[in-house]
Design a protein around this motif. Structure first.
Motif, mmCIF file in Angstrom:
data_model
loop_
_atom_site.group_PDB
_atom_site.id
_atom_site.type_symbol
_atom_site.label_atom_id
_atom_site.label_comp_id
_atom_site.label_asym_id
_atom_site.label_seq_id
_atom_site.Cartn_x
_atom_site.Cartn_y
_atom_site.Cartn_z
ATOM 1 N N ASP A 197 -54.740 -26.097 -78.955
ATOM 2 C CA ASP A 197 -54.376 -27.101 -79.957
ATOM 3 C C ASP A 197 -52.969 -26.905 -80.505
ATOM 4 O O ASP A 197 -52.516 -27.692 -81.333
ATOM 5 N N LYS A 198 -52.273 -25.874 -80.053
ATOM 6 C CA LYS A 198 -50.943 -25.587 -80.582
ATOM 7 C C LYS A 198 -49.940 -26.660 -80.170
ATOM 8 O O LYS A 198 -49.882 -27.068 -79.008
ATOM 9 N N ILE A 199 -49.128 -27.124 -81.123
ATOM 10 C CA ILE A 199 -48.086 -28.106 -80.856
ATOM 11 C C ILE A 199 -46.731 -27.497 -81.214
ATOM 12 O O ILE A 199 -46.569 -26.889 -82.279
ATOM 13 N N SER A 200 -45.753 -27.653 -80.323
ATOM 14 C CA SER A 200 -44.394 -27.155 -80.562
ATOM 15 C C SER A 200 -43.523 -28.301 -81.045
ATOM 16 O O SER A 200 -43.518 -29.384 -80.444
ATOM 17 N N ALA A 259 -47.864 -21.392 -71.027
ATOM 18 C CA ALA A 259 -47.179 -20.588 -72.046
ATOM 19 C C ALA A 259 -47.373 -21.154 -73.448
ATOM 20 O O ALA A 259 -46.761 -20.669 -74.400
ATOM 21 N N ASP A 260 -48.233 -22.155 -73.576
ATOM 22 C CA ASP A 260 -48.553 -22.773 -74.866
ATOM 23 C C ASP A 260 -47.357 -23.511 -75.465
ATOM 24 O O ASP A 260 -47.213 -23.578 -76.697
ATOM 25 N N ILE A 261 -46.496 -24.067 -74.617
ATOM 26 C CA ILE A 261 -45.381 -24.891 -75.083
ATOM 27 C C ILE A 261 -45.779 -26.347 -74.865
ATOM 28 O O ILE A 261 -45.609 -26.911 -73.772
ATOM 29 N N ASN A 262 -46.331 -26.936 -75.907
ATOM 30 C CA ASN A 262 -46.840 -28.310 -75.864
ATOM 31 C C ASN A 262 -46.047 -29.127 -76.879
ATOM 32 O O ASN A 262 -46.359 -29.132 -78.072
ATOM 33 N N MET A 263 -45.019 -29.797 -76.400
ATOM 34 C CA MET A 263 -44.056 -30.416 -77.300
ATOM 35 C C MET A 263 -44.660 -31.598 -78.051
ATOM 36 O O MET A 263 -45.482 -32.351 -77.530
ATOM 37 N N GLN A 264 -44.201 -31.755 -79.271
ATOM 38 C CA GLN A 264 -44.682 -32.821 -80.152
ATOM 39 C C GLN A 264 -44.425 -34.209 -79.569
ATOM 40 O O GLN A 264 -45.235 -35.116 -79.714
ATOM 41 N N CYS A 265 -43.287 -34.367 -78.894
ATOM 42 C CA CYS A 265 -42.921 -35.669 -78.330
ATOM 43 C C CYS A 265 -42.533 -35.498 -76.864
ATOM 44 O O CYS A 265 -41.846 -34.544 -76.509
ATOM 45 N N THR A 266 -42.978 -36.433 -76.040
ATOM 46 C CA THR A 266 -42.630 -36.467 -74.614
ATOM 47 C C THR A 266 -42.090 -37.840 -74.289
ATOM 48 O O THR A 266 -42.723 -38.858 -74.606
ATOM 49 N N ILE A 267 -40.927 -37.901 -73.665
ATOM 50 C CA ILE A 267 -40.391 -39.169 -73.182
ATOM 51 C C ILE A 267 -40.084 -39.014 -71.697
ATOM 52 O O ILE A 267 -39.445 -38.044 -71.288
ATOM 53 N N GLY A 268 -40.578 -39.947 -70.893
ATOM 54 C CA GLY A 268 -40.417 -39.827 -69.453
ATOM 55 C C GLY A 268 -40.009 -41.120 -68.796
ATOM 56 O O GLY A 268 -40.298 -42.209 -69.293
ATOM 57 N N VAL A 269 -39.338 -40.966 -67.681
ATOM 58 C CA VAL A 269 -38.885 -42.100 -66.880
ATOM 59 C C VAL A 269 -39.523 -42.003 -65.502
ATOM 60 O O VAL A 269 -39.450 -40.951 -64.851
ATOM 61 N N SER A 270 -40.145 -43.085 -65.042
ATOM 62 C CA SER A 270 -40.678 -43.166 -63.681
ATOM 63 C C SER A 270 -41.668 -42.028 -63.421
ATOM 64 O O SER A 270 -42.670 -41.903 -64.123
ATOM 65 N N ALA A 271 -41.408 -41.171 -62.437
ATOM 66 C CA ALA A 271 -42.302 -40.041 -62.191
ATOM 67 C C ALA A 271 -42.398 -39.144 -63.416
ATOM 68 O O ALA A 271 -43.416 -38.478 -63.631
ATOM 69 N N GLY A 272 -41.353 -39.137 -64.233
ATOM 70 C CA GLY A 272 -41.388 -38.376 -65.471
ATOM 71 C C GLY A 272 -42.424 -38.920 -66.441
ATOM 72 O O GLY A 272 -43.061 -38.159 -67.175
ATOM 73 N N ARG A 325 -54.455 -38.054 -78.975
ATOM 74 C CA ARG A 325 -54.177 -37.369 -80.239
ATOM 75 C C ARG A 325 -52.943 -37.963 -80.925
ATOM 76 O O ARG A 325 -51.883 -38.094 -80.306
ATOM 77 N N PRO A 326 -53.048 -38.319 -82.203
ATOM 78 C CA PRO A 326 -51.922 -38.963 -82.882
ATOM 79 C C PRO A 326 -50.760 -38.026 -83.184
ATOM 80 O O PRO A 326 -49.659 -38.494 -83.506
ATOM 81 N N ASP A 327 -50.993 -36.700 -83.076
ATOM 82 C CA ASP A 327 -49.904 -35.770 -83.389
ATOM 83 C C ASP A 327 -49.025 -35.473 -82.182
ATOM 84 O O ASP A 327 -48.131 -34.625 -82.261
ATOM 85 N N ARG A 328 -49.255 -36.164 -81.053
ATOM 86 C CA ARG A 328 -48.371 -36.018 -79.892
ATOM 87 C C ARG A 328 -47.905 -37.391 -79.440
ATOM 88 O O ARG A 328 -48.719 -38.259 -79.089
ATOM 89 N N ARG A 329 -46.607 -37.577 -79.452
ATOM 90 C CA ARG A 329 -46.020 -38.853 -79.035
ATOM 91 C C ARG A 329 -45.786 -38.847 -77.526
ATOM 92 O O ARG A 329 -45.441 -37.826 -76.948
ATOM 93 N N LEU A 330 -45.946 -40.013 -76.919
ATOM 94 C CA LEU A 330 -45.596 -40.221 -75.512
ATOM 95 C C LEU A 330 -44.870 -41.540 -75.397
ATOM 96 O O LEU A 330 -45.381 -42.589 -75.828
#
Length: 303
Positions: A20-23, A49-62, A125-130
């Motif tokens: 549940d850890k958020i970075s 490594a438990d690095i789960n970023m708060q926000c993720t932005i991706g393009v195409s395959a990303g 989960r609302p605490d992680r943006r995509l």
């Protein structure tokens, strides 16, 4: 139907679910079609490594990789591509007949989900943006579709990964869209504009890579998209824009404002790479590159 080739190491890919850890901060994921297996490797190592970023932005395959990163499923992105890349339901004429595009999104986003379901509870989960970046076929400008804010984030991810010339536009919130890479291939500026102080950028090309601008590709874009001149211009400008982004990213990296992970080897992997062993090797290049970055990355995040 004969059995299609798969990566020989498919059974040894890492598996698991994140904690549940958020970075705090944002991770930016470049596209590149099947070069995205590199990103899959990076993200699997980060999740372990438990690095789960708060926000993720991706393009195409990303964006596709980002979906599985936000759902917290270690190895899921890699399993899709390293087992099914040669499956005609995913890539090829069967996919084209079903989707009017070279990638079978009905397979990768729907049918595959029956056997290896996306963890919807974690994904929502609302605490992680995509955020999935797509390109408007009307204006040629990038559009940023966010989970929980747009009508259908899965449809936005499909639009983000729908390559020009070989895909039909995808309608998202009433707007016909294609590959986000046409207008914003590495959207780190969005993360800066959103105020994030910790930004990880995952590339699918070596840091030194730059694109060659071609008049021939410009003529093709104008001819193919003559009824969508703004989209054609976005495609024409995309190589020069990409090179400027790469230069700016290097400057920001030197200033310590972003942390960049990019392929440490110049291994040549094409956008539609068919060699399953080469794809597997590229996945593990990303995985071990990320592992090698962990100490300095954690120091950056903790500053």
């Amino acid at each position: 139907m004969s059995k299609k080739p798969i990566f020989s190491g498919i059974d040894n890919l890492p598996r698991g679910q994140i904690s549940d850890k958020i970075s705090g901060g944002c991770i930016v994921l470049e596209g590149g079609a099947f070069r995205g297996v590199y990103t899959s490797g990076v993200l699997d190592a980060l999740m372990q490594a438990d690095i789960n970023m708060q926000c993720t932005i991706g393009v195409s395959a990303g964006a596709l990789n980002g979906m599985n990163y936000v759902s917290g499923q270690i190895g899921r992105s890699a399993r899709i591509n390293l087992e099914f890349r040669r499956d005609p339901r995913y890539v090829g004429i069967h996919a084209y007949r079903s989707n009017r595009g070279i990638i079978g999104f009905n397979f990768v986003l729907d049918e595959y989900d029956k056997d290896d379901p996306l963890d919807r509870d974690t994904f929502e989960r609302p605490d992680r943006r995509l955020v999935a970046v797509a390109t408007s076929c009307l204006s040629g400008q990038p559009l940023y579709f966010e989970k929980g804010c747009c009508g259908d984030i899965i449809k936005a991810i499909q639009a983000s990964a729908s390559m020009p010339y070989v895909s039909r536009p995808v309608i998202v919130d009433g707007i016909p869209c294609l590959d986000g890479g046409c207008s914003n291939a590495i959207p780190f500026q969005w993360a800066l504009d959103e105020g994030y102080k910790k930004i990880i950028v995952v590339r699918t090309r070596p840091a030194s890579f730059r694109k060659r601008e071609s008049e021939r590709s410009g003529r093709l874009a104008r001819r193919f998209y003559k009824s969508s001149p703004a989209l054609a211009q976005a495609i024409i400008d995309s190589d020069a824009r990409y090179n400027r982004q790469c230069d700016e990213l290097e400057r920001l990296k030197e200033e310590g404002r972003v942390y960049v992970i990019s392929p440490s080897s110049s291994t040549t992997v094409s956008r539609l790479e068919k060699d399953m062993e080469k794809l597997g090797e590229f996945y593990y290049l990303g995985y071990y590159d990320a592992r090698n970055h962990l100490d300095s990355l954690l120091a950056y995040l903790d500053k």
